[in-house]
Design a protein around this motif. Structure first.
Motif, PDB file in Angstrom:
ATOM      1  N   UNK A 127       7.601   9.252   5.866  1.00  0.00           N
ATOM      2  CA  UNK A 127       8.558  10.120   6.544  1.00  0.00           C
ATOM      3  C   UNK A 127       8.225  11.587   6.413  1.00  0.00           C
ATOM      4  N   UNK A 128       7.212  11.913   5.606  1.00  0.00           N
ATOM      5  CA  UNK A 128       6.788  13.303   5.432  1.00  0.00           C
ATOM      6  C   UNK A 128       5.325  13.382   5.829  1.00  0.00           C
ATOM      7  N   UNK A 129       5.030  13.995   6.953  1.00  0.00           N
ATOM      8  CA  UNK A 129       3.677  14.024   7.495  1.00  0.00           C
ATOM      9  C   UNK A 129       2.712  14.698   6.527  1.00  0.00           C
ATOM     10  N   UNK A 130       1.622  13.993   6.229  1.00  0.00           N
ATOM     11  CA  UNK A 130       0.584  14.568   5.406  1.00  0.00           C
ATOM     12  C   UNK A 130       0.837  14.521   3.911  1.00  0.00           C
ATOM     13  N   UNK A 131       1.914  13.866   3.464  1.00  0.00           N
ATOM     14  CA  UNK A 131       2.188  13.746   2.030  1.00  0.00           C
ATOM     15  C   UNK A 131       1.457  12.517   1.508  1.00  0.00           C
ATOM     16  N   UNK A 132       0.200  12.713   1.114  1.00  0.00           N
ATOM     17  CA  UNK A 132      -0.633  11.585   0.729  1.00  0.00           C
ATOM     18  C   UNK A 132      -0.033  10.765  -0.403  1.00  0.00           C
ATOM     19  N   UNK A 133       0.458  11.436  -1.417  1.00  0.00           N
ATOM     20  CA  UNK A 133       0.977  10.701  -2.573  1.00  0.00           C
ATOM     21  C   UNK A 133       2.200   9.880  -2.209  1.00  0.00           C
ATOM     22  N   UNK A 134       3.103  10.459  -1.428  1.00  0.00           N
ATOM     23  CA  UNK A 134       4.297   9.715  -1.018  1.00  0.00           C
ATOM     24  C   UNK A 134       3.918   8.510  -0.160  1.00  0.00           C
ATOM     25  N   UNK A 135       2.956   8.698   0.727  1.00  0.00           N
ATOM     26  CA  UNK A 135       2.510   7.588   1.568  1.00  0.00           C
ATOM     27  C   UNK A 135       1.909   6.465   0.725  1.00  0.00           C
ATOM     28  N   UNK A 179       2.424   5.849  -2.515  1.00  0.00           N
ATOM     29  CA  UNK A 179       3.436   5.232  -3.373  1.00  0.00           C
ATOM     30  C   UNK A 179       4.292   4.250  -2.590  1.00  0.00           C
ATOM     31  N   UNK A 180       4.695   4.629  -1.370  1.00  0.00           N
ATOM     32  CA  UNK A 180       5.522   3.738  -0.566  1.00  0.00           C
ATOM     33  C   UNK A 180       4.758   2.471  -0.197  1.00  0.00           C
ATOM     34  N   UNK A 181       3.519   2.626   0.251  1.00  0.00           N
ATOM     35  CA  UNK A 181       2.750   1.458   0.656  1.00  0.00           C
ATOM     36  C   UNK A 181       2.507   0.519  -0.519  1.00  0.00           C
ATOM     37  N   UNK A 182       2.156   1.065  -1.669  1.00  0.00           N
ATOM     38  CA  UNK A 182       1.924   0.215  -2.836  1.00  0.00           C
ATOM     39  C   UNK A 182       3.205  -0.497  -3.269  1.00  0.00           C
ATOM     40  N   UNK A 183       4.339   0.174  -3.151  1.00  0.00           N
ATOM     41  CA  UNK A 183       5.609  -0.470  -3.483  1.00  0.00           C
ATOM     42  C   UNK A 183       5.895  -1.628  -2.528  1.00  0.00           C
ATOM     43  N   UNK A 239      -6.973  -3.807  -0.674  1.00  0.00           N
ATOM     44  CA  UNK A 239      -6.205  -2.725  -1.281  1.00  0.00           C
ATOM     45  C   UNK A 239      -6.054  -2.924  -2.779  1.00  0.00           C
ATOM     46  N   UNK A 240      -6.362  -1.890  -3.526  1.00  0.00           N
ATOM     47  CA  UNK A 240      -6.138  -1.890  -4.968  1.00  0.00           C
ATOM     48  C   UNK A 240      -4.636  -1.835  -5.240  1.00  0.00           C
ATOM     49  N   UNK A 241      -4.265  -2.116  -6.482  1.00  0.00           N
ATOM     50  CA  UNK A 241      -2.843  -2.105  -6.842  1.00  0.00           C
ATOM     51  C   UNK A 241      -2.378  -0.737  -7.335  1.00  0.00           C
ATOM     52  N   UNK A 242      -3.340   0.171  -7.557  1.00  0.00           N
ATOM     53  CA  UNK A 242      -3.005   1.534  -7.985  1.00  0.00           C
ATOM     54  C   UNK A 242      -4.118   2.471  -7.511  1.00  0.00           C
ATOM     55  N   UNK A 243      -3.801   3.733  -7.263  1.00  0.00           N
ATOM     56  CA  UNK A 243      -4.832   4.675  -6.812  1.00  0.00           C
ATOM     57  C   UNK A 243      -5.918   4.861  -7.868  1.00  0.00           C
ATOM     58  N   UNK A 244      -7.172   4.979  -7.393  1.00  0.00           N
ATOM     59  CA  UNK A 244      -8.299   5.220  -8.287  1.00  0.00           C
ATOM     60  C   UNK A 244      -9.273   6.175  -7.605  1.00  0.00           C
ATOM     61  N   UNK A 245      -9.773   7.152  -8.364  1.00  0.00           N
ATOM     62  CA  UNK A 245     -10.799   8.048  -7.849  1.00  0.00           C
ATOM     63  C   UNK A 245     -10.273   9.418  -7.491  1.00  0.00           C
ATOM     64  N   UNK A 246     -11.180  10.391  -7.542  1.00  0.00           N
ATOM     65  CA  UNK A 246     -10.799  11.789  -7.318  1.00  0.00           C
ATOM     66  C   UNK A 246     -11.346  12.361  -6.025  1.00  0.00           C
ATOM     67  N   UNK A 247     -12.141  11.593  -5.295  1.00  0.00           N
ATOM     68  CA  UNK A 247     -12.713  12.087  -4.047  1.00  0.00           C
ATOM     69  C   UNK A 247     -11.831  11.662  -2.869  1.00  0.00           C
TER      70      UNK A 247
END
Length: 210
Positions: free
Chosen positions: A98-106, A108-112, A150-158
């Motif tokens: 619901x917030x365009x470009x909010x990578x972390x929110x996107x 978190x929602x998808x993983x949930x 899809x992994x179950x949690x975010x991994x990586x810094x790139x």
């Protein structure tokens, strides 16, 4: 810049601009990297992306930018399609939370939403539609895909977007754990933009040098 802009890329995202330049410029012989600029550099507004496919949205952005600048414009529309979600988020990937470009929110929602989905059912793919539009109305579109799980949690810094959770097929690392050069070599965006290069070369080759 060391010379006038000759090609404009329809993104206001600095990370994506760098990635696209890294893919395109080496494939365009003799092109000054500084002559490939982003939409922010030319003060272009962001158009309303109301297409229903990646290709339609890429064309909307490229058409608007070519009209605004009078230059050949390249745009892409990319997203993540998850099999168990019937292809979602798809074209809504950048605003899934619901917030365009909010990578972390996107993320978190998808993983949930996928928290109780077993590994064998976490298939997904990145899709990219890359479009070239000239001020005269010439248009080209190419597609690229990167299949994985899809992994179950975010991994990586790139990377950015959903890169931290897609593990390309045949590998163990997420796109965000890959070196940028390796990611560009296999990515959906790299595939689509490399396929678009011949059309870009043809268009730039018709422009006066100077």
């Amino acid at each position: 810049m060391t010379g006038p802009a000759r090609l404009v890329l329809a993104t206001h995202n600095a990370h994506k601009l760098g990635e696209l330049r890294a893919i395109l410029v080496p494939a365009l012989p003799g092109l000054d990297p500084d002559s490939v600029v982003g939409a922010r550099d030319v003060g272009a507004p962001e158009p309303v992306e109301d297409g229903v496919t990646f290709a339609e949205n890429a064309l909307i952005k490229a058409r608007a930018l070519a009209a605004h600048t009078g230059l050949p414009a390249v745009a892409d529309d990319s997203g993540l399609s998850v099999d168990v979600l019937g292809g979602a988020p798809g074209i809504f990937s950048a605003r899934w939370s619901g917030r365009h470009g909010d990578d972390r929110a996107n993320l978190d929602l998808l993983l949930a939403q996928l928290s109780d989905i077993a590994p064998e059912h976490r298939a997904a793919r990145f899709t990219c539609a890359a479009a070239l539009v000239t001020p005269e109305g010439e248009e080209h579109v190419e597609l690229g895909h990167l299949v994985g799980t899809l992994a179950t949690a975010p991994r990586g810094a790139h990377g950015f977007g959903y890169d931290p959770i897609l593990v390309p097929a045949g590998g163990d690392l997420t796109c965000a754990e890959l070196a940028p050069e390796e990611k560009n070599r296999i990515s959906h965006r790299g595939q689509a933009f490399r396929a678009l290069v011949p059309a870009v070369v043809a268009v730039l080759g018709r422009e006066p040098r100077g």
